[in-house]
Design an enzyme around this catalytic site. Structure first.
Site, mmCIF file in Angstrom:
data_model
loop_
_atom_site.group_PDB
_atom_site.id
_atom_site.type_symbol
_atom_site.label_atom_id
_atom_site.label_comp_id
_atom_site.label_asym_id
_atom_site.label_seq_id
_atom_site.Cartn_x
_atom_site.Cartn_y
_atom_site.Cartn_z
ATOM 1 N N ASP A 1 0.877 -1.162 0.000
ATOM 2 C CA ASP A 1 0.000 0.000 0.000
ATOM 3 C C ASP A 1 0.919 1.218 0.000
ATOM 4 O OD1 ASP A 1 -2.079 1.785 0.028
ATOM 5 O OD2 ASP A 1 -3.163 0.828 1.674
HETATM 6 C C1 BGC Z 1 -4.919 3.421 -0.007
HETATM 7 C C2 BGC Z 1 -5.022 2.461 -1.181
HETATM 8 C C3 BGC Z 1 -4.806 3.206 -2.460
HETATM 9 C C4 BGC Z 1 -3.453 3.908 -2.409
HETATM 10 C C5 BGC Z 1 -3.139 4.695 -3.670
HETATM 11 C C6 BGC Z 1 -3.638 4.236 -0.044
HETATM 12 O O1 BGC Z 1 -3.653 5.226 0.911
HETATM 13 O O2 BGC Z 1 -4.984 2.700 1.210
HETATM 14 O O3 BGC Z 1 -6.270 1.824 -1.181
HETATM 15 O O4 BGC Z 1 -4.883 2.327 -3.546
HETATM 16 O O5 BGC Z 1 -3.447 4.810 -1.320
HETATM 17 O O6 BGC Z 1 -3.954 5.817 -3.753
#
Ligand code: BGC
Length: 646
Positions: free
Chosen positions: A231
């Site tokens: 993530d």
């Molecule tokens: C989120 C993800 C997301 C990523 C990119 C993170 O903060 O938890 O779900 O895909 O950011 O935006």
């Protein structure tokens, strides 16, 4: 590119280039290695629409390319309809092709452990069967267009509070029965290109460094052959991540040299790094070849968003059959959400919707003339719910009430107008101390850009409501099974309720909720009968055929969701009173009967046992200190297969 060519490329890459491939170029791209013709690929949020931004931008509230905003997962899950989720995936896959996106960051399939989790709107359900089936259908749809799906957030990422550091501590049985099966289903049936490792720790070890789960479970046991991406910002130790099997760290990082140094001093095996590089290259070449770059036509996406929204609306209450409304009635639409609906959640999934239709727009477009003055109205339709300030990615709610202003509006409108209908826009359950006051309650969730039309279709009977709750609405927050251990203490979240998540708890504890999981009314009526099983005992290799007849005994065409629950025998292990194992949504004309058939296997009756028992589905699972044989036991016979219709 074939495996031999990938192998040649790996051999040609310098150590520095290999390390570089394992972190982002910017917010959304992998790094290209031009001298070897290795292109860059682009990832984009997801899940219910594309958030395409330039590499340097990661703006949660704007700046992305306009595109179709589909219903959020809280809503689309209520459709209980695999075909619709598959169609959404296909449409998103086509849009990815046009907009140059190679991997879509979705579906998000975390279990709704607590109704307080700020990100519940982005997740499907409290039930792993429903979340897994819908997530798989959606992923298959995306990947049918030559675009990669990225299943997130792996795993036990069930709250926003301290999401980047808290540890989710649950016993293995709870993980295997509740928090892992949706991922398992998707990995095994949809073969997603990618899995996203979550921010949190699992039992003290960051998900991005958790070799037991990223390699032992995901790859060795489930056969996942794609790449794991962190993530965004979830990697704390680049070397530890590569060792564990977290291949790509996103977004851009200045820590590639740590990987180089670790290989040079023998702390990291170059073969581990090669494994990650190989997996990234396989995908880079697979996805890059498939781009087409055509224009996006938003019209089919809008129509699909409208269809999914109307099939996802859940009719919670309809006293005196006040709904559907007739065009001859004088109807007042009240509340800001009637003009400007809340149709999606806040945070990384936020889509720049190409257009939004409100309920007032939709009524006007359909030639329904609304009255402004409630005193002149036969029926008042009140649009209320939660605002983005009350629920979003990034924080959890602290209570389940609507704002005092919205609650007061319900009380006052109902006192004034006996025929009041409440339409709710919210991403997760709310308490309803006012539940007895309105004649009807329509749960419209966060239904995407076409929600206004979908709501009007349901209110005026053009669509017959067929959504079913994908989560329990408790009478009060403290009834929820995670209440005493959410959001944890000092960063440790003990999943004390164990496997008794969501409805598994309410039915076993005999605690009546406000509205149960699986519940939803229709404008017609269905009769279930002739439940039949083709055997009364089975051994471990058998399957059980179950069928039931469903008849539409009402006056209008409609859809129902046949839900098959398994009720285990009481034995040495304490188990939930019933668990959803199969479901099917069917449409029936008035008077029509259909037979719905399911096939259950051993796994559908199984629980995860931490003791060595004759039947296994877990295989060998590596724990940090020892190897334990984790097995699956099946009740030798089943006492009952329960079909339950709300
Ligand atoms: C989120 C993800 C997301 C990523 C990119 C993170 O903060 O938890 O779900 O895909 O950011 O935006």
């Amino acid at each position: 590119m074939n495996p031999a060519d990938i192998e040649k490329l790996v051999a040609l890459l310098s150590l520095e280039e290999k390390a570089a491939l394992c972190s982002g170029l910017d917010n959304w791209h992998t790094k290209p290695i031009e001298r070897l013709g290795i292109p860059s690929i682009m990832m984009s949020d997801g899940p219910h629409g594309l958030r395409v931004q330039s590499g340097t931008e990661n703006n949660l509230n704007g700046g992305s390319v306009p595109t179709v905003c589909f219903p959020s997962a809280c809503a689309s899950a209520a459709s209980f309809d695999r075909e619709l989720l598959n169609a959404m995936g296909e449409e998103l896959g086509q849009q990815c092709q046009s907009l140059g996106v190679h991997v879509l960051l979705g579906p998000a399939v975390n279990i709704k452990r607590s109704p307080l989790c700020g990100r519940n709107f982005e997740y499907f359900s409290e039930d792993p069967c429903l979340a897994g089936e819908l997530g798989a259908a959606y992923s298959i749809g995306i990947q049918s267009q030559g675009v990669g799906a990225c299943v997130k957030h792996f795993f036990a990422n069930n709250q926003e509070y301290l999401r980047m550091s808290s540890s989710s501590n649950a016993d293995e049985r709870t993980l295997r029965e509740i928090y892992l099966p949706a991922f398992e289903n998707i990995v095994k049936t949809a073969k997603p290109a990618s899995v996203m490792a979550s921010y949190n720790k699992i039992d003290g070890v960051f998900s991005t460094e958790n070799k037991n789960y990223l390699t032992g479970l995901l790859r060795d046991e489930w056969g996942f052959d794609g790449f794991v991406v962190s993530d965004w910002g979830a990697t704390h130790n680049r070397v530890g991540a590569i060792k564990a099997g977290c291949d790509l760290t996103m977004p851009a990082e200045s820590t590639d040299s740590e990987i180089v140094a670790a290989v040079n001093v023998g702390e990291l095996q170059e073969s581990d790094l090669n494994n990650s590089v190989r997996r990234i290259l396989e995908l880079v070449f697979k996805m890059d070849e498939s781009k087409s770059g055509s224009e996006v036509d938003f019209a089919p996406g809008y129509e699909l968003a409208r269809k999914i929204a109307s099939e996802s609306i859940v009719l919670l209450k309809n006293d005196d059959s006040v709904l559907p409304l007739s065009r001859s009635q004088k109807v007042a639409f009240i509340g800001e959400f009637a003009d400007s609906p809340r149709y999606q959640g806040g945070g990384s999934s936020h889509v720049n919707a190409e257009r939004v239709t409100s309920a007032k727009d939709a009524a006007r477009n359909a030639g329904i003339e609304l009255v402004e003055d409630i005193a002149a109205a036969d029926v008042a339709v009140l649009f209320i719910g939660l605002t983005e300030a009350e629920e979003s990615e990034g924080f959890d709610r602290t209570h389940l009430r609507l704002s005092a202003a919205h609650e007061q509006l319900v009380e006052e409108t109902c006192a004034f107008c006996p025929n009041t209908v409440v339409v709710l826009h919210n991403g997760s359950p709310v308490e309803m101390p006012w539940v007895d006051k309105p004649k009807a309650i329509v749960e419209a969730y966060l239904g995407g850009e076409a929600i206004g039309e979908a709501v009007v279709d349901v209110l005026f009977g053009k669509a017959n409501p067929s959504g079913r709750l994908p989560e329990t609405f408790p009478k009060k927050l403290s009834d929820n099974p995670s209440y005493l251990s959410f959001p944890g203490e000092r960063g440790i979240v003990k999943y004390q309720e164990g496997v008794f998540a969501g409805y598994r708890y309410y039915v076993t504890k005999e605690l009546a909720p406000l509205f149960p999981f699986g519940f939803g009314l229709s404008y017609t009526k269905f009769e279930y009968g002739d439940l039949s099983l083709n055997k009364s005992e089975m051994d471990e290799n058998d399957s059980l055929a179950v069928s039931v007849k469903v008849k539409n005994v009402g006056m209008s065409a409609g859809k129902t969701v046949v839900q098959l629950y398994v009720a285990p025998e009481q034995g040495e292990v304490i188990r939930p009173l019933r668990e959803l194992k199969k479901f099917e949504k069917i449409g029936l004309e008035p008077g029509e009967t259909k037979t719905v058939a399911f096939e259950l296997s051993k796994r559908d009756f199984a629980y995860w046992s931490e003791f060595a028992l004759p039947f296994t589905w877990g295989g060998l699972f590596q724990t940090s200190a020892t190897k334990a044989l984790c097995c699956q036991s099946m009740a030798s016979s089943f006492s009952c297969v329960a079909l339950w219709s709300a």
